[in-house]
Write a protein that holds these residues in place. Structure first.
Motif, mmCIF file in Angstrom:
data_model
loop_
_atom_site.group_PDB
_atom_site.id
_atom_site.type_symbol
_atom_site.label_atom_id
_atom_site.label_comp_id
_atom_site.label_asym_id
_atom_site.label_seq_id
_atom_site.Cartn_x
_atom_site.Cartn_y
_atom_site.Cartn_z
ATOM 1 N N ASP A 191 -7.224 5.602 -9.858
ATOM 2 C CA ASP A 191 -6.457 5.051 -10.973
ATOM 3 C C ASP A 191 -4.967 5.354 -10.876
ATOM 4 O OD1 ASP A 191 -8.728 3.979 -12.046
ATOM 5 O OD2 ASP A 191 -9.055 5.583 -13.510
ATOM 6 N N GLU A 192 -4.613 6.319 -10.037
ATOM 7 C CA GLU A 192 -3.202 6.679 -9.870
ATOM 8 C C GLU A 192 -2.513 5.814 -8.809
ATOM 9 O OE1 GLU A 192 -3.168 10.735 -8.690
ATOM 10 O OE2 GLU A 192 -4.634 11.349 -10.215
ATOM 11 N N LEU A 193 -3.305 5.008 -8.087
ATOM 12 C CA LEU A 193 -2.776 4.293 -6.930
ATOM 13 C C LEU A 193 -2.475 2.837 -7.261
ATOM 14 C CD1 LEU A 193 -5.288 5.614 -4.230
ATOM 15 C CD2 LEU A 193 -3.043 6.549 -4.826
ATOM 16 N N ALA A 194 -1.486 2.290 -6.573
ATOM 17 C CA ALA A 194 -1.146 0.872 -6.743
ATOM 18 C C ALA A 194 -0.379 0.398 -5.525
ATOM 19 C CB ALA A 194 -0.312 0.656 -7.995
ATOM 20 N N LEU A 195 -0.594 -0.858 -5.167
ATOM 21 C CA LEU A 195 0.209 -1.545 -4.161
ATOM 22 C C LEU A 195 0.760 -2.801 -4.833
ATOM 23 C CD1 LEU A 195 -2.069 -1.267 -0.968
ATOM 24 C CD2 LEU A 195 0.144 -0.152 -1.312
ATOM 25 N N PRO A 196 1.827 -2.664 -5.601
ATOM 26 C CA PRO A 196 2.268 -3.760 -6.473
ATOM 27 C C PRO A 196 2.696 -5.028 -5.749
ATOM 28 C CG PRO A 196 3.857 -1.958 -6.472
ATOM 29 C CD PRO A 196 2.628 -1.448 -5.786
ATOM 30 N N ARG A 197 3.109 -4.908 -4.476
ATOM 31 C CA ARG A 197 3.548 -6.108 -3.731
ATOM 32 C C ARG A 197 2.451 -6.674 -2.851
ATOM 33 N NH1 ARG A 197 8.164 -6.207 -0.013
ATOM 34 N NH2 ARG A 197 7.908 -8.448 -0.307
ATOM 35 N N PRO A 204 -7.322 7.998 3.149
ATOM 36 C CA PRO A 204 -6.799 6.665 2.817
ATOM 37 C C PRO A 204 -5.882 6.667 1.602
ATOM 38 C CG PRO A 204 -9.126 6.832 2.237
ATOM 39 C CD PRO A 204 -8.790 8.074 3.007
ATOM 40 N N VAL A 205 -5.976 7.676 0.748
ATOM 41 C CA VAL A 205 -5.061 7.778 -0.388
ATOM 42 C C VAL A 205 -3.632 7.944 0.116
ATOM 43 C CG1 VAL A 205 -4.364 9.218 -2.351
ATOM 44 C CG2 VAL A 205 -6.780 8.632 -2.009
ATOM 45 N N ASP A 206 -3.456 8.739 1.167
ATOM 46 C CA ASP A 206 -2.123 8.911 1.752
ATOM 47 C C ASP A 206 -1.591 7.582 2.287
ATOM 48 O OD1 ASP A 206 -2.176 11.616 1.189
ATOM 49 O OD2 ASP A 206 -2.857 12.195 3.202
ATOM 50 N N ALA A 207 -2.489 6.772 2.875
ATOM 51 C CA ALA A 207 -2.064 5.481 3.397
ATOM 52 C C ALA A 207 -1.574 4.576 2.272
ATOM 53 C CB ALA A 207 -3.220 4.814 4.146
ATOM 54 N N VAL A 208 -2.306 4.537 1.167
ATOM 55 C CA VAL A 208 -1.903 3.691 0.047
ATOM 56 C C VAL A 208 -0.566 4.160 -0.519
ATOM 57 C CG1 VAL A 208 -2.506 2.912 -2.269
ATOM 58 C CG2 VAL A 208 -4.270 3.034 -0.501
ATOM 59 N N ARG A 209 -0.381 5.449 -0.628
ATOM 60 C CA ARG A 209 0.893 5.966 -1.141
ATOM 61 C C ARG A 209 2.031 5.610 -0.196
ATOM 62 N NH1 ARG A 209 -1.637 11.727 -3.265
ATOM 63 N NH2 ARG A 209 -2.180 10.983 -5.370
ATOM 64 N N ALA A 210 1.796 5.697 1.108
ATOM 65 C CA ALA A 210 2.835 5.298 2.070
ATOM 66 C C ALA A 210 3.133 3.811 1.938
ATOM 67 C CB ALA A 210 2.385 5.626 3.493
ATOM 68 N N LEU A 263 -11.922 5.012 -0.855
ATOM 69 C CA LEU A 263 -10.936 4.780 -1.903
ATOM 70 C C LEU A 263 -11.611 4.431 -3.226
ATOM 71 C CD1 LEU A 263 -8.066 2.702 -0.247
ATOM 72 C CD2 LEU A 263 -7.846 4.923 -1.371
ATOM 73 N N ALA A 264 -12.629 3.569 -3.160
ATOM 74 C CA ALA A 264 -13.308 3.140 -4.380
ATOM 75 C C ALA A 264 -13.949 4.311 -5.114
ATOM 76 C CB ALA A 264 -14.364 2.091 -4.046
#
Length: 289
Positions: free
Chosen positions: A275-281, A243-249, A268-269
């Motif tokens: 802490d490196e991941l974000a979905l800003p929009r 799921p980390v790959d999904a968030v990065r995509a 993910l939790a």
């Protein structure tokens, strides 16, 4: 007077299920409909053209005189939307099947609805071949790989389908329940059911033409598919195991919505990279099941 399968009967203002991609293409044909990280984008114009091409193949293989139940199954990928809508556009009833189901369930589900055909990803077909052999009603099995490719020319498959009256209350799809209280059962959904449901989900989740929907599910759920296509939103498919790959995509695509399963969000939790991941929009993270 009769109308083509992609037109609504009556006053013509209400859409049928298989008309949703065409309506999105007319509004903004160059908008990306389906994006796979690392793959080629499929625009709404391209999606609608491919649906037409696949529907022509299905009419040639299955005929147009009798409506058949057509099972469709694959893992998450860009082919599923085109095949899903093409079955209905060809005049048949689409029955999406979870490719991860055990073989005995596959055989029972297809037999219970009298499936006359199946269109499957090649990996799914290889896994469920023995189950298909036990479905007496099944006459045609096609691989996704046999269908017209993305961007390819439309095949010459004979005359177009004969126009006919299509009512909004005609069954368009059979959806199987999860079987949480027994064996899975087929639920018949009409064009009206599916189009109204797409509008309701889109409204409740805030999916519109400016949305970018990140789908991290292992398979396509038609609820999310129909809502996104009705709105003309872009869908980003990230069905890999991490799921980390999904968030990065999703971050790279400026995703506004993220759909995942509960266990994926739990992973993910607990992931040290969180802490490196974000979905800003992102405006919504949706889960269920």
């Amino acid at each position: 007077m009769t109308t083509a399968p992609t037109q609504a009967a009556g006053n013509g203002r209400s859409l049928l299920l298989d008309a949703l991609p065409g309506a999105a293409a007319r509004r903004a044909g160059d908008r990306v409909a389906v994006r796979v990280p690392g793959g080629a984008d499929l625009t709404y114009a391209g999606l609608d053209a491919r649906i037409d091409a696949i529907a022509a193949v299905l009419r040639a293989r299955l005929g147009t005189g009798t409506r058949r139940v057509v099972a469709v199954s694959s893992v998450l990928g860009p082919d599923f939307p085109a095949v899903y809508y093409a079955v209905v556009r060809a005049g048949h009833v689409v029955a999406p099947v979870n490719p991860l189901l055990p073989l005995p369930l596959w055989q029972g589900l297809l037999a219970s609805v009298g499936a006359g055909a199946a269109v499957l990803g090649s990996d799914v077909r290889a896994r469920v071949a023995r189950a298909l052999d036990g479905v007496a009603s099944l006459r045609h099995v096609l691989d996704f790989e046999e269908l017209p490719p993305v961007g390819g020319p439309a095949p010459e498959t004979g005359p177009a389908a004969v126009g006919r009256q299509v009512a909004e209350d005609e069954v368009a799809a059979l959806m199987f329940t999860s079987g949480s209280t027994g064996r899975p059962k087929a639920v018949a959904l009409t064009h009206r059911n599916l189009v109204a449901g797409a509008g309701q989900i889109g409204s409740a989740h805030g999916v519109d033409a400016d949305s970018v929907v990140l789908n991290g599910l292992p398979i396509y759920h038609p609820m999310h598919l129909n809502a996104a296509v009705r709105a003309g939103a872009t869908q980003v498919l990230a069905g890999g195991p991490d799921p980390v790959d999904a968030v990065r995509a999703g971050a790279a695509a400026a995703a506004t919505h993220f759909y995942a399963l509960p266990f994926q969000l739990a992973r993910l939790a607990a992931d040290p990279r969180l802490d490196e991941l974000a979905l800003p929009r992102a405006r919504l993270i949706g889960t269920g099941g």
